[in-house]
Design an enzyme around this catalytic site. Structure first.
Site, PDB file in Angstrom:
ATOM      1  N   GLY A   1     -53.304 -80.336 -44.912  1.00  0.00           N
ATOM      2  CA  GLY A   1     -52.506 -81.213 -44.084  1.00  0.00           C
ATOM      3  C   GLY A   1     -52.096 -82.457 -44.778  1.00  0.00           C
TER       4      GLY A   1
ATOM      5  N   SER B   1     -56.808 -82.295 -49.535  1.00  0.00           N
ATOM      6  CA  SER B   1     -55.723 -83.241 -49.257  1.00  0.00           C
ATOM      7  C   SER B   1     -56.041 -84.102 -48.030  1.00  0.00           C
ATOM      8  CB  SER B   1     -54.411 -82.468 -49.102  1.00  0.00           C
ATOM      9  OG  SER B   1     -53.315 -83.317 -49.247  1.00  0.00           O
ATOM     10  N   TYR B   2     -55.177 -84.059 -47.007  1.00  0.00           N
ATOM     11  CA  TYR B   2     -55.443 -84.883 -45.824  1.00  0.00           C
ATOM     12  C   TYR B   2     -56.684 -84.415 -45.071  1.00  0.00           C
ATOM     13  CZ  TYR B   2     -54.499 -87.982 -41.895  1.00  0.00           C
ATOM     14  OH  TYR B   2     -54.608 -88.976 -40.950  1.00  0.00           O
TER      15      TYR B   2
ATOM     16  N   ASP C   1     -53.850 -82.641 -60.751  1.00  0.00           N
ATOM     17  CA  ASP C   1     -53.135 -83.115 -59.572  1.00  0.00           C
ATOM     18  C   ASP C   1     -52.811 -84.600 -59.703  1.00  0.00           C
ATOM     19  OD1 ASP C   1     -52.122 -83.554 -57.033  1.00  0.00           O
ATOM     20  OD2 ASP C   1     -54.078 -83.532 -56.043  1.00  0.00           O
TER      21      ASP C   1
ATOM     22  N   HIS D   1     -53.400 -79.718 -57.175  1.00  0.00           N
ATOM     23  CA  HIS D   1     -53.803 -80.118 -55.824  1.00  0.00           C
ATOM     24  C   HIS D   1     -54.459 -78.955 -55.073  1.00  0.00           C
ATOM     25  CE1 HIS D   1     -53.552 -82.901 -52.501  1.00  0.00           C
ATOM     26  NE2 HIS D   1     -52.949 -82.011 -51.734  1.00  0.00           N
TER      27      HIS D   1
END
Lengths: 388, 388
Positions: free
Chosen positions: A30, A126-127, A310, A362
């Site tokens: 996300g 990530s989020y 990343d 990532h």
């Protein structure tokens, strides 16, 4: 009544041989991105989509070779998850995501009570640096209530995780500079004019950050060494190899998940599927470091891992964030190995393990599936990754 | 009488179509390593050796597609170059290498006078950061003599070049740290205890440097993201692709250049060929920055390039070295492009051009042949690499 969330549940495929290792992993991507589209179909799931957008190939490094895995599209409105109440879509935020995910889990365990006593882990990238610690905190807190389904949470692992706005942005541009994407002059300007503690950026700071982005050029920032997607280059027939991540994978997944027969087979609501959707967001703390500290205090396992190619949420960012926690080092920095190669590096802190994954962007399992599986297997076993 | 040096001369293969672009490039690798074995057979020559050690495949990005190229094994005792006077082998050093190479060039031009008026460039990598500027200086100086063959030198380009001992070592370990191969603690110790200005290292400093090497693990430091050679993994038939550099290439070249029929065809002295030999060395200045400054003053073109995955002579080292020259910036840092990808970055200084090559290790054309050819073509044309 919370909206239904779309899960994909994958049974541990080697259950017969490794009975003791029954875990469940909840994976998020996300913000606004589908865990099913990315996590399952491009990263750690058992199948990936070939370049024809219609056929699949095997990922022999799928994480369900070592655990049962749930992929959850959250919050409602993301991926195949939806709500029949359209106002739900404007109420999304960190708190709501944690609450709805918790409700989903409890309902899921009530529906499949044979899994209630199993060890439970949460991972995400990530989020999900927000989602995972927040859900873990929710679980730890709710577990204390009487007459409540106890979720047997044992640990969390977050990869290339966004956990502090200021540190995140500073780490990104420091990574740009040290990886020779930015000039000395721009780096000096950024450090002179940008106050990363307040994230209250002046226009001069903005100009320098913009200059940093321009200097880096037309890169895939999520893997600064990977090729960019070039769909105009012809492919001879459907292709795909887990050893060579195709930068156009998201196009193939997009085509595949929009096939009527695929949506029918998955029992989803017929929909125009999108990997990511921008959605209104009501709350997002500037830092989740206090949440991470709270989880460390609870005694469950906390891993932070970082693919070192990343530039989006960089290994530099991860290191800076962890340094602010001021944890004592138990096991000093050392390489870990996977398939006779340096898989990355690991430092064991009191209450937290930091690992890097060499050669990964990532989306760690996309670029380094074998190394990612080695690492996550160690995490599930409660061990540091192999020292040789 | 200087010893004979072994050259390989490759005629520009597109001579008919690009008549105006007739250049000669002299390429070195070192110290103690063969320009023919590395430069020609693994990097920028027209052929590379397949995994059988017996057959060749084409390198479509060979530099002789844009120039005539001489590869020179220097000094005597290296590669196929030899001396009949064994005492020559203990007199080798920087000065002797420059003098012998100069003598070779003059003799070569006297033998092939049709090339006397052509533009002449010198390139080299690694320890050729010494050889190339020193030879260029020798040429510039000798060109002033009357009754002397004038070599029409137009420029030099040095890649991942060792040019200053102190800066080189500091740059290596800073690269290790910023690329997440070393811990914060080791980096702090190195900077506290190592005096890179004098290179007079204390035992505590040595301990920290050793710790830095241990922490990095069993990597190929010349490309920190590349796989290591694993000859035990089976290969199905002779293989080789210019798009995918084989980490075992030096083994294949070794086998190939020791074939009797190959040595016969090359008119070399029959020998046990080795890619690198350790050889006594009489002189090696701690820095060639003054030499580089001298060449800049002469007005010929000076390029320093750096594959950004090399930990041996890193891009960090190159940047530090250039910074000490305090040259004004003419063209600010920007990406350059090759085949629709960011090929690297370029900064134009007054009198010097710095370029990086994205995704390349120490041997730039091995890992990124297309990008290397784009870059060197721009160098030969006296232009910055393409901005799109």
């Amino acid at each position: 009544m919370p909206p239904p969330l779309f899960p994909l549940y994958l049974v541990h495929s080697k259950l017969a041989t490794t009975k003791r290792l029954i875990k469940r992993i909840l994976r998020f991507t996300g913000p606004g991105c589908s865990s099913f589209g990315y996590g399952a179909m491009e990263e750690l799931g058992p199948f990936r989509v070939k370049s024809d957008g219609k056929t699949l190939y095997r990922n022999v490094y799928a994480w369900n070779t070592v655990a049962n895995v749930i992929f959850l599209d959250s919050p409602a409105g993301i991926g195949f998850s939806y709500s029949n109440t359209s106002s739900d879509y404007i109420k999304n935020g960190d708190k709501r995501t944690a609450e709805d995910s918790y409700t989903f889990l409890v309902n899921w365990l009530d529906r499949f009570p044979q899994y209630k006593n199993r060890d439970f882990f949460i991972t995400g990238e990530s989020y999900a640096g927000h989602y995972v610690p927040q859900l873990a905190c929710t679980i730890l807190s709710k577990n204390k209530n009487k007459n409540q389904t106890v979720i047997n949470i044992k640990g969390i692992a977050i990869g290339n995780a966004w956990i502090d706005d200021g540190i995140g942005q500073m780490g990104t541009y420091d990574y740009f500079w040290t990886h020779a994407l930015n000039s000395d002059e721009t780096n000096a300007g950024i450090h002179k004019y940008c106050n990363f503690t307040t994230s209250n950026f002046s226009s001069t700071c903005h100009d320098y950050l913009t200059q940093g982005n321009i200097e880096a050029g037309a890169l895939d920032v999520s893997n600064i060494y990977a090729p960019v997607c070039n769909l105009s280059s012809p492919k001879s027939g459907p292709s795909g190899s887990v050893h060579d991540f195709d930068p156009c994978s998201n196009h193939y997944v997009d085509t595949y998940l929009n096939l009527v027969e695929v949506q029918t087979a998955l029992h989803t609501k017929a929909t125009k599927w999108e990997a990511c959707r921008s959605t209104p967001w009501t709350d997002s703390p500037t830092t989740v470091l206090p949440t991470i500290n709270q989880i460390i205090s609870s005694g469950i396992s906390v891993w932070i891992y970082s693919g070192n190619m990343d530039g989006l949420v960089s290994v530099t960012t991860s290191r800076y964030s962890i340094n602010t926690l001021n944890l004592p080092v138990n096991t000093t920095w050392r390489p870990w190995y996977s398939g006779n190669e340096v898989g990355g590096y690991v430092v064991g802190y009191k209450g937290l393990t930091f690992t890097t994954v060499r050669g990964a962007g990532h989306m760690v399992p996309s670029y380094q599936p074998e190394r990612a599986l080695t690492m996550i297997s160690s995490f599930l076993k409660g061990e540091l990754p192999p020292s040789e």
